[in-house]
Write a protein that holds these residues in place. Sequence first.
Motif, short mmCIF file in Angstrom:
data_model
loop_
_atom_site.label_atom_id
_atom_site.label_comp_id
_atom_site.label_asym_id
_atom_site.label_seq_id
_atom_site.Cartn_x
_atom_site.Cartn_y
_atom_site.Cartn_z
N TRP A 178 -17.92 67.35 84.97
CA TRP A 178 -17.58 68.61 85.63
C TRP A 178 -17.07 68.23 87.01
O TRP A 178 -17.74 67.47 87.71
CB TRP A 178 -18.82 69.51 85.71
N ALA A 189 -22.64 83.52 83.05
CA ALA A 189 -23.13 82.64 81.98
C ALA A 189 -23.09 81.21 82.50
O ALA A 189 -22.04 80.73 82.90
CB ALA A 189 -22.27 82.78 80.74
N GLY A 222 -14.80 76.97 80.73
CA GLY A 222 -13.46 77.00 81.32
C GLY A 222 -13.04 75.59 81.74
O GLY A 222 -13.83 74.86 82.32
N GLY A 258 -18.55 72.82 80.71
CA GLY A 258 -18.48 74.27 80.88
C GLY A 258 -17.50 74.81 79.85
O GLY A 258 -16.90 74.04 79.08
N MET A 280 -23.89 80.51 76.24
CA MET A 280 -23.21 81.37 77.21
C MET A 280 -22.88 82.74 76.59
O MET A 280 -22.81 83.74 77.29
CB MET A 280 -21.94 80.70 77.73
N ARG A 304 -12.46 84.50 85.71
CA ARG A 304 -12.10 83.73 86.89
C ARG A 304 -11.58 84.68 87.96
O ARG A 304 -10.86 85.65 87.66
CB ARG A 304 -11.03 82.68 86.57
O1 LIG Z 1 -18.44 77.36 82.01
C1 LIG Z 1 -17.69 77.92 82.81
O2 LIG Z 1 -16.46 77.97 82.69
C2 LIG Z 1 -18.27 78.55 83.98
O3 LIG Z 1 -17.62 79.28 84.68
C3 LIG Z 1 -19.70 78.27 84.24
O4 LIG Z 1 -20.25 79.08 85.20
#
Ligand SMILES: O=C(O)C(=O)CO
Length: 312
Positions: A45, A278, A66, A64, A95, A227
Amino acid sequence: MDIIFYHPTFDNAYWIKTLSAALPGARVREWKRGDNEPADYALVWHPPVEMLQGRTLKAVFALGAGVDSILSKLKAHPEMLAESIPLFRLEDTGMGQQMQEYAVSQVLHWFRRFDDYQALKQQARWEPLADYQREDFTIGILGAGVLGAKVAEALAPWGFPLRCWSRTRKDYPGVTSFAGMEELPQFLQGTRVLINLLPNTAETVGIINSGLLNQLADHSYLMNLARGVHVIEADLLAALERGKLKGAMLDVYSKEPLPAENPLWAHPRVAMTPHVAAVTRPAEAVAYIARTITHLEKGEPVTGQVDRQRGY
Ligand SMILES: O=C(O)C(=O)CO
Ligand SMILES: NC(=O)C1=CN([C@@H]2O[C@H](COP(=O)(O)OP(=O)(O)OC[C@H]3O[C@@H](n4cnc5c(N)ncnc54)[C@H](OP(=O)(O)O)[C@@H]3O)[C@@H](O)[C@H]2O)C=CC1
């Protein structure tokens, strides 16, 4: 098998222990600057370029759902990851349920007019209001992928008219599907609650602007769970001011953390959470990654691979 792990804020020791248990025989290590030792897989990440650059990995897993941050880094540093190395993302891994909780609770909050009652309470006013009707409360979900589908599934039993918008047509029970730019106006017409679960791509950035908001039903509501860059915040504030929008529930912002001077903080009809709609659940994420690696090692089909050209 060697796995390198990098996350700027997670409890890395926990992840390494859990991953090692889920993949017996795998050597899992936290990546630290200067570590150029070989690895088969990388779990990341916001990775430093140096971590991935020049490696011949079997796959990279984003920790994640996104992948916009890693893809934008790749745009600036194409040498970070060869095109031939597959990039995976987390599909649901806990999520979905969090998004369901968030979306259902907020829709019901608006439908039962708790926002209005809270405002009345602040003026010490005892004033029963007219009920809203389900048929006037069409819910439209922008993005009908893993998380959008889960949210639709959780909202379906409540009896609101439900619709979704995606690139490709869907066949979800009780949900009217709209696909592609040409069907966006039809999707928006009559939508009273707009829930955003799109990925951040070149096509979707800034999509929630005055032009889009004006097409919604009057006195509508916006829930942004995806987003911050999807929403033009000045257009959102303007839509609230002229009454097109009655309220907004925001989890994500153009800039995070949201600066103290941003007018969203003080707006009485904007509710906010700090990008927590999430979060990655370690146990579920580890199970998914371990399962995917096991399938990859056996040459079996897997899901969750990102299409880098498409951007999600
Ligand atoms: O997993 C994602 O894309 C997030 O935004 C986590 O908060
Ligand atoms: N706030 C938070 O805490 C979190 C936010 N997120 C955000 O949620 C987003 C969605 O996640 P997830 O559901 O797993 O993603 P998916 O990739 O599974 O779903 C994306 C959906 O958006 C649709 N879509 C993409 N581009 C377009 C376009 N140009 N026009 C119309 N539809 C489009 C896709 O259409 P199609 O199905 O046809 O491909 C798909 O239905 C993530 O990208 C992330 O940004 C994720 C987790 C936590």
